[in-house]
Structure formats: C-alpha cells, structure tokens
Enzyme design. Structure first.
Site, PDB file in Angstrom:
ATOM      1  N   ALA A   1      -4.563   7.377  -4.333  1.00 28.89           N
ATOM      2  CA  ALA A   1      -3.207   6.951  -4.666  1.00 28.89           C
ATOM      3  C   ALA A   1      -3.324   5.465  -5.029  1.00 28.89           C
ATOM      4  O   ALA A   1      -3.511   4.619  -4.158  1.00 28.89           O
ATOM      5  CB  ALA A   1      -2.290   7.152  -3.480  1.00 28.89           C
TER       6      ALA A   1
ATOM      7  N   THR B   1       0.850  -1.197   0.000  1.00 27.42           N
ATOM      8  CA  THR B   1       0.000   0.000   0.000  1.00 27.42           C
ATOM      9  C   THR B   1       0.881   1.241   0.000  1.00 27.42           C
ATOM     10  O   THR B   1       2.084   1.150  -0.301  1.00 27.42           O
ATOM     11  CB  THR B   1      -1.011  -0.023   1.176  1.00 27.42           C
ATOM     12  OG1 THR B   1      -1.925   1.063   1.026  1.00 27.42           O
ATOM     13  CG2 THR B   1      -0.343   0.066   2.534  1.00 27.42           C
ATOM     14  N   ASN B   2       0.337   2.394   0.309  1.00 29.40           N
ATOM     15  CA  ASN B   2       1.123   3.632   0.279  1.00 29.40           C
ATOM     16  C   ASN B   2       0.656   4.546   1.406  1.00 29.40           C
ATOM     17  O   ASN B   2      -0.218   4.187   2.185  1.00 29.40           O
ATOM     18  CB  ASN B   2       0.976   4.301  -1.090  1.00 29.40           C
ATOM     19  CG  ASN B   2      -0.472   4.597  -1.408  1.00 29.40           C
ATOM     20  OD1 ASN B   2      -1.105   5.433  -0.772  1.00 29.40           O
ATOM     21  ND2 ASN B   2      -1.029   3.867  -2.374  1.00 29.40           N
ATOM     22  N   ARG B   3       1.235   5.731   1.487  1.00 26.95           N
ATOM     23  CA  ARG B   3       1.006   6.596   2.657  1.00 26.95           C
ATOM     24  C   ARG B   3      -0.219   7.508   2.537  1.00 26.95           C
ATOM     25  O   ARG B   3      -0.414   8.385   3.363  1.00 26.95           O
ATOM     26  CB  ARG B   3       2.234   7.473   2.905  1.00 26.95           C
ATOM     27  CG  ARG B   3       3.459   6.679   3.267  1.00 26.95           C
ATOM     28  CD  ARG B   3       4.592   7.603   3.704  1.00 26.95           C
ATOM     29  NE  ARG B   3       5.841   6.872   3.790  1.00 26.95           N
ATOM     30  CZ  ARG B   3       6.153   6.080   4.806  1.00 26.95           C
ATOM     31  NH1 ARG B   3       5.322   5.922   5.803  1.00 26.95           N
ATOM     32  NH2 ARG B   3       7.307   5.433   4.803  1.00 26.95           N
ATOM     33  N   SER B   4      -1.027   7.314   1.533  1.00 22.10           N
ATOM     34  CA  SER B   4      -2.210   8.184   1.399  1.00 22.10           C
ATOM     35  C   SER B   4      -3.163   7.987   2.588  1.00 22.10           C
ATOM     36  O   SER B   4      -3.485   6.860   2.953  1.00 22.10           O
ATOM     37  CB  SER B   4      -2.945   7.857   0.103  1.00 22.10           C
ATOM     38  OG  SER B   4      -4.200   8.498   0.102  1.00 22.10           O
TER      39      SER B   4
END
Ligand code: CTP
Length: 401
Positions: free
Chosen positions: A278, A211-214
């Site tokens: 994102a 996943t990502n930091r959004s």
C-alpha cells in the site's frame, strides 16, 4: 497447487535433548499442515517425551526400537526411508550429528537415514560449549558438504543456564523450512519473482509520519507461496511487524521513493512483479529535521507532493500483478487500474470488510485480467490467496498465453 506440505511423507527424527518436548509441537504443526508424519524417537529422546505423545499427535505408529517385533513400521523401516519425501531431525544432538557424519547406523533413526535418499534437514540443539566444540563444527561442515540442510541453532537462554548458541529453532520456523524445501521443484522453479508488501511510511519530522493500515500480511503470504512453488523471491517491504520469511531475499525500505528505487533495482531479469504494498500516493513536500512545534494558530496544513506510481512505471518482459484496495466501486476502479498501470492481473479487495483486507489473516479478492474477465475467490487465507494469484501467473507465463 497449494501448500507443498500437503500429503507429503515427513520422517521426523527426535533425539535426546530437552528440546524434544518442542518436537511434539512440531509434529502437531506438520500434521495440521496436511503431512503424513512418521516419527522415530531415539532411546534418549524417549526419556524426555513418550512415543504416545507423538502417536496421539500424528495418528501414526511411532518407532523407538528397530527390533520391536510388534511394530509394523520398525520392521519395514527401509520402506519408511524410501517413502519419505523429506527427513527432519529436530532436535538433533551432538551425538546424532557425529553418527550421521560418520555413517554409524546403530539404532532405528540412524539406520533409516542411511537408507533414505530424501533431502535431510537437521535442527541442532545442545549446550553452547558443545556446539562450539571443533568436533561438532567439523561434523556440521561434513554434513553441509553432503547437502544436508543445517537449520540454526538459535541464540538464547539454554537449559544449562548459559546464554549462547544452542537453542533449537522454533517449530513454526522449521515448518517453513520444510515447505521451502518441498516446494523447490514447483511450477515456478527457475523463475524470479519480485513482490512488494506493507504500507510505506512518509516522514513529517523525526517523530511523525504519514502511513496507512496495511499489515504486510498479504504481500508476505504471496512471497511465501511463490517460494513454496520454487521461485527465487525478492520481497521489497515497508516496515511491518512480521518476521522476514525463510528462503526469501528481503529488502527493507520505508518510503514510497525508497520502494520505487528498490523495485526498479530488483526487476532486472525477473519473470513476475507483484505489487501488494500500500504505497502512499503523496508525501510531505519536506520532512523537518527537528520535531515540529505547535504554533499559535488553531489550524495547520501540510504540503504534499505526489509519489511515483511504482507498478505503473516499471515495464519489461515480465508479468505485472497489482492489488486494488477499494472502499467503493470495486470492480470499476480495479478495471481502470489494470489499464492505467498496464497490468496483466489485478487482485481487488474491499477493505471495509472485517474478515478480509487489512490486518487479518484472511482475504476475499476478485481477480480481473486484461481482457476484463472476473474471477471471484471465496474467503481464503492470505497464503491460499497467494497461491490462487500464482496459479494465474503460471498460466500467463506459458508460451502463447
Ligand atoms: N501502486 C504503486 N505505486 C503507487 C501507488 C500504488 O505501485 N504510488 C500500486 C499498488 O501497490 C497496487 C496498485 O498500484 O498494486 C493499486 O494501488 P491503489 O492504492 O489501489 O491505487 P492507486 O494507484 O493509489 O489509486 P487510488 O489511491 O486513487 O485508488
């Protein structure tokens, strides 16, 4: 166009429930949002909280008694009724609901409400048994059928010690209802908007994911801003820690493929698509059914396959707005995304800044349109950024734009 609460006259009616103490917080929050708040306390409400509390928070006189000759506002309570852009009764007791349903006007609040033509929002608060009583339910039904918006009550622990329906909806949520109602006839009235938010999650196995930091905050803020201008909003969101916005149709998804499907389903007949999510560009080629065990080797690799470009693949007679999260060459990268994804507008942000981008409540973006025109926005709240983007969308929706 900004927050629809700003500069509006809100008539706050407070009645005799223990939740009256929360109405003080509510008055403060409405005031902070820029409203002019006139408070009417019933006699019973004044047993729980004092007029001085509201006077101090709203910087306005407070009415408790219609016959108080020293109160300018009490004398001109009909003027107050006409000036109100919206009426919010919070908390509303079973008693005031009954009076409203039958048109009884025996105090300052009920008299003023009969005289107003502004939309009325009511947040009931009472014991669960009282709330369940057929008389209370019938009164709520009557009020609803006359166009009154009933908000809650919420379930939870009640002052009586019971757990059940009867808690007043929290002040922050009530403020959102006020925004939504005040914005209904804004410049996106009648328009349908789809917005995506959050960072997609691509599973590797039942316990791990890419996943990502959004945080989802910017996408949610665009959705709230569009709602507050009267749009019918669908928010397609990857998992976030945020509550569903009031007055928005929320579709929860996890992966990029699910988001793709949900966006494709949602764009039929819409006017605007804003992709603030994102999206993971790649996903694991396959997700294991069971937890992956470590092997003897000191290294491992994961095979990734490309996800669909969601905004690039949906096309139709709607305005397309994208975001570009960049760590370098912000403008050049964003400009090329406008072309490759066939966007009308892109909001580019440098995600390495600490006061803008991921996780925080503020953002600093540069808007770039199809003609390459650049508009640098200052550091603003994500909600305000949402409005600035929508200002541009409204201009693009005008015939001949
Ligand atoms: N986007 C999308 N589908 C994807 C990837 C991105 O719809 N599979 C959208 C994003 O929601 C955003 C815009 O495209 O509105 C740009 O996203 P960004 O991550 O900045 O660009 P990418 O296309 O992923 O390019 P890169 O990662 O190479 O910068």
């Amino acid at each position: 166009m900004t927050d629809p609460i700003k500069g509006k006259h809100i008539l706050l009616g407070v009645t005799g429930s223990i939740a009256a103490y929360k109405a003080a917080d509510l008055a403060g929050k409405l005031m902070q949002a820029g409203a002019v708040v006139d408070t009417i306390l019933t006699k019973d409400a004044a047993e729980f909280v004092t007029p001085l509390t509201f006077r101090s928070l709203t910087h306005r006189p407070v009415i408790t008694n219609l016959f108080d000759v020293d109160s300018e506002l009490a004398i001109e309570h009909v003027g107050l009724a006409l000036r109100a852009d919206i009426v919010l009764i919070a908390p509303a007791t079973a008693n005031v609901l009954a009076k409203l349903a039958f048109g009884i006007a025996d105090d300052a609040l009920t008299t003023t409400i009969l005289a107003t033509r502004a939309p009325i929002l009511v947040a009931p608060a009472m014991d669960a048994h009282m709330y369940d009583h057929p008389t209370v339910q019938a009164n709520l039904h009557t009020l609803r059928s006359r166009g009154v918006t009933i908000i809650g009550p919420a379930a939870g622990r009640l002052a009586s010690g019971l757990v059940g329906m009867g808690r007043m909806v929290e002040p922050l949520t009530l403020v959102e209802y006020v925004r939504w109602n005040l914005g209904k006839h804004g410049d996106l009235h009648g328009k349908k908007v789809v917005i995506s938010a959050g960072g997609t999650e691509e599973p590797l196995d039942p316990v791990r994911m890419l996943t990502n930091r959004s945080s989802g905050k910017q996408g949610y803020a665009v959705a709230e801003a569009a709602r507050d201008r009267g749009a019918a909003v669908t928010l397609v969101t990857a998992p976030t820690a945020l509550p569903d916005p009031i007055g928005v149709n929320v579709v929860h998804v996890m992966t990029a493929q699910q988001m793709h499907e949900a966006v494709v389903n949602a764009v039929h007949g819409v006017d605007v698509v804003v992709m603030a999510a994102a999206v993971a560009d790649y996903r694991p080629a396959s997700a294991a059914d069971q937890k992956m065990k470590k092997g003897p080797s000191d290294s491992m690799s994961i095979d990734l396959v490309k996800n669909p470009d969601i905004i690039g693949s949906v096309n139709g007679p709607f305005i397309k707005v994208g975001f570009a999260a960049e760590t370098q060459d912000l403008i050049a990268n964003a400009k090329s995304k406008v072309i490759s994804k066939n966007l009308h507008l892109i909001a580019a942000n440098d995600v390495t800044a600490t006061d803008a981008g991921f996780g925080v409540d503020t953002n600093r973006v540069i808007l770039i349109d199809r003609a390459g025109r650049i508009e640098e926005l200052p550091l603003l709240s994500k909600y305000e950024i949402g409005h600035r983007i929508l200002d541009r969308v409204v201009a693009l929706l005008k015939p001949g734009a």
